[in-house]
Write a protein that holds these residues in place. Structure first.
Motif, PDB file in Angstrom:
ATOM      1  N   ALA A 206      90.049  43.661  66.014  1.00  0.00           N
ATOM      2  CA  ALA A 206      90.338  44.635  67.061  1.00  0.00           C
ATOM      3  C   ALA A 206      91.657  44.312  67.763  1.00  0.00           C
ATOM      4  O   ALA A 206      92.442  45.217  68.084  1.00  0.00           O
ATOM      5  CB  ALA A 206      89.192  44.671  68.070  1.00  0.00           C
TER       6      ALA A 206
ATOM      7  N   CYS B 178      89.183  50.476  69.676  1.00  0.00           N
ATOM      8  CA  CYS B 178      89.620  49.155  70.144  1.00  0.00           C
ATOM      9  C   CYS B 178      88.979  48.805  71.482  1.00  0.00           C
ATOM     10  O   CYS B 178      88.538  47.664  71.697  1.00  0.00           O
ATOM     11  CB  CYS B 178      91.142  49.116  70.278  1.00  0.00           C
TER      12      CYS B 178
ATOM     13  N   SER C 292      91.565  55.789  67.792  1.00  0.00           N
ATOM     14  CA  SER C 292      91.795  54.362  67.537  1.00  0.00           C
ATOM     15  C   SER C 292      91.745  53.567  68.824  1.00  0.00           C
ATOM     16  O   SER C 292      91.193  52.456  68.875  1.00  0.00           O
ATOM     17  CB  SER C 292      93.154  54.164  66.845  1.00  0.00           C
TER      18      SER C 292
ATOM     19  N   LEU D 299      90.226  48.793  61.822  1.00  0.00           N
ATOM     20  CA  LEU D 299      89.102  49.367  62.562  1.00  0.00           C
ATOM     21  C   LEU D 299      87.943  49.700  61.623  1.00  0.00           C
ATOM     22  O   LEU D 299      86.772  49.525  61.989  1.00  0.00           O
ATOM     23  CB  LEU D 299      89.563  50.607  63.322  1.00  0.00           C
TER      24      LEU D 299
ATOM     25  N   PHE E  41      94.972  46.611  67.970  1.00  0.00           N
ATOM     26  CA  PHE E  41      95.469  47.014  69.290  1.00  0.00           C
ATOM     27  C   PHE E  41      96.940  46.666  69.462  1.00  0.00           C
ATOM     28  O   PHE E  41      97.706  47.445  70.051  1.00  0.00           O
ATOM     29  CB  PHE E  41      94.632  46.345  70.383  1.00  0.00           C
TER      30      PHE E  41
END
Length: 548
Positions: A347, A411, A407, A501, A351
């Motif tokens: 994650a 995250c 997305s 992801l 990010f």
């Protein structure tokens, strides 16, 4: 013992990046496309090798493969050891590396010199640190990955990167000095640097030398706590990670796990039940430092307004959670922590890449102007009698913004530990094992129940703080109308984020087999007899048979 080709796979994650980096240096700076092709091919190969090594490490109930690089028996020669923990770290490194590399091909790999050789040297250092069974070679690989990270942090130039890079280099040079001092003290007392041999001899250390040996271990721990981003030695991390280019920052998210990996490995190997009076020497300190780190990361997350710094504090929260779990000294908690390590790293990598795409179309002062217009009602038509029957309801969402928004939500869910994604599964497993120790035998130095409740509170508060901070960023990026142009995204930028992801979703769906793997890993770590025996009894390769 004659070695087959698959026995040599263990050396590939170290030798391949070294050879590829040397080849790319020979190509010169004018061959960026050729370097990119070679880099991608090498990284894909590393991913395939990591998958094969993971299958090899999980082949039996206890599986420790040893590679004697110079064909000298331990503890005299260089030994590489592969178990379940090192295998999962190799695979995670390859995944993060491939995602970061693909993202960089959109434009970042051309922003400075020697990006591709530095990238491969970084992988060489990371893989070597996860595979080595020797403290001195751990230092060597540690220095290789740090030297490469200096260049990657400065990649793209700019005053902000130079300033952050100087701080980063200074802190890590101090950490390297502490590393050498700690290793020298341990060698002076035990007479060996092979980690398995140290584990054997540490229980035989005389009482007069025990304090010196523990001092060396503590100094060595400080060096790796610095690398792990532990409080109070983590002031360098948020500005450095915020200043780095997105692909470099995404790769750096696995670098902090090197410190966590070494602390987990050495604390259980050197100070387990076999360590005599030194058993559990560092466990309580790791727990206290982890709780302090988690607190600091939570406060920093709440105070951050910049997306890059917020991601840096998310890394600190991840490190604090892992260190706190290691400090509990239970194999079930360690298993849940390993699940959390993989989930949070994926994650965080996504990010770091995502934040640049979110900021791409923003202009200075756009957010403040948008909020001001909305507060005074100037963002709506003045005529309240407008015929609603002829007005479109809602706003069409372009594909780029839809991807960025979804997305970002994914995250946020993973980093905060909200259901239903893998972050929730990891934190739920952590809390369950910490608060439900029924049937477990507490190991030496296990913390008091009150500390379990302290960690529970910090995990809940850190999750809430992460939700608040990311929601604030999300509103500013996606909700507040600013009239800005929609960002243009390339497939090569979108794919790595989506892949990371999706892997997190796969980890959630396959939580049961994943937890089985992590449970087996944790049990082997907490009972390292097989690891020690595997290294110390490794046999040399010789023509026609085994050589003792």
């Amino acid at each position: 013992m004659m070695l087959s080709w698959h026995d040599h796979l263990m050396i590939v994650p170290i030798v391949l990046p070294m050879l590829v980096a040397g080849l790319m240096l020979l190509l010169g700076e004018g061959r960026a496309t050729a370097k990119a092709v070679v880099n991608v091919a090498a990284t894909v190969t590393l991913l395939a090798v990591a998958i094969a090594l993971l299958r090899q490490a999980d082949a039996g109930p206890v599986r420790v493969a040893v590679y004697l690089a110079a064909n000298w028996p331990a503890p005299f020669g260089i030994a590489l050891a592969l178990d379940r923990l090192s295998a999962i770290m190799l695979l995670l490194t390859a995944i993060m590396a491939l995602g970061s590399l693909l993202y960089s091909l959109a434009r970042w790999h051309r922003a400075g010199v020697h990006f591709h050789p530095l990238f491969q040297l970084q992988l060489m250092g990371l893989n070597g640190a996860f595979l080595t069974a020797d403290l001195f070679n751990l230092f060597v690989f540690f220095e290789i990955l740090l030297a490469a990270s200096y260049g990657l942090l400065l990649h793209g130039s700019g005053p902000q990167r130079v300033k952050a890079g100087l701080h980063y280099i200074a802190v890590n040079l101090v950490g390297s000095s502490l590393f050498l001092i700690g290793v020298a003290l341990i060698y002076g007392v035990t007479g060996t640097l092979n980690m398995a041999d140290v584990a054997v001899r540490i229980g035989q250390v005389e009482a007069s030398d025990r304090m010196l040996m523990e001092a060396g271990a503590a100094i060595l721990g400080v060096a790796f706590l610095t690398k792990a981003g532990a409080w109070p030695l983590n002031f360098w991390l948020p500005p450095s990670y915020a200043a780095a280019s997105p692909p470099a920052a995404a790769l750096f998210s696995i670098m902090t796990k090197v410190g966590v990996y070494v602390i987990l490995r050495l604390s259980l190997l050197m100070f387990g039940d076999q360590a005599g009076e030194s058993s559990g020497f560092v466990q309580q300190w790791i727990l206290y430092i982890g709780l302090a780190t988690l607190t600091f990361g939570t406060l920093g997350m709440l105070a951050s307004q910049n997306t890059g710094r917020l991601a840096g504090f998310a890394v600190i929260i991840s490190s604090g959670t892992l260190l706190s779990a290691i400090g509990f000294g239970r194999d079930s908690v360690t298993a849940a922590a390993l699940f959390y390590l993989v989930s949070s790293t994926l994650a965080l990598g996504a990010f770091f890449l995502l934040q640049e795409l979110m900021e791409r179309s923003r202009t200075f002062g756009a957010d403040l102007l948008a909020v001001t217009l909305e507060a005074f009602g100037l963002d709506r038509p003045v005529d309240a009698e407008e015929d609603m029957s002829t007005t479109d309801i809602g706003v069409a969402i372009p594909a780029a913004m839809a991807f960025l928004g979804l997305s970002f939500i994914a995250c946020a869910l993973v980093l905060s530990g909200l259901p239903p994604l893998s972050g929730f599964v990891a934190k739920f497993a952590l809390l369950t094992t910490i608060l439900n120790p029924d049937g477990l035998t507490p190991e030496i130095g296990s913390p008091e129940p009150v500390l379990a409740w302290v960690l529970l509170g910090l995990l809940v508060v850190s999750g809430l703080t992460t939700v608040v901070s990311l929601t604030r960023i999300g509103i500013r990026a996606f909700w507040v109308p600013s009239g800005r142009a929609q960002p243009r995204l390339r497939v090569i930028e979108v794919f790595p984020i989506a892949a990371m992801l999706v892997l997190g979703i796969v980890l959630m769906v396959q939580a049961q087999p994943a937890m089985r793997y992590f449970t087996d890993t944790a049990r082997a770590l907490h009972h390292p007899d097989d690891y020690v025996r595997g290294i110390m009894s490794a046999r040399q390769a010789g023509p026609g048979g085994a050589t003792p």
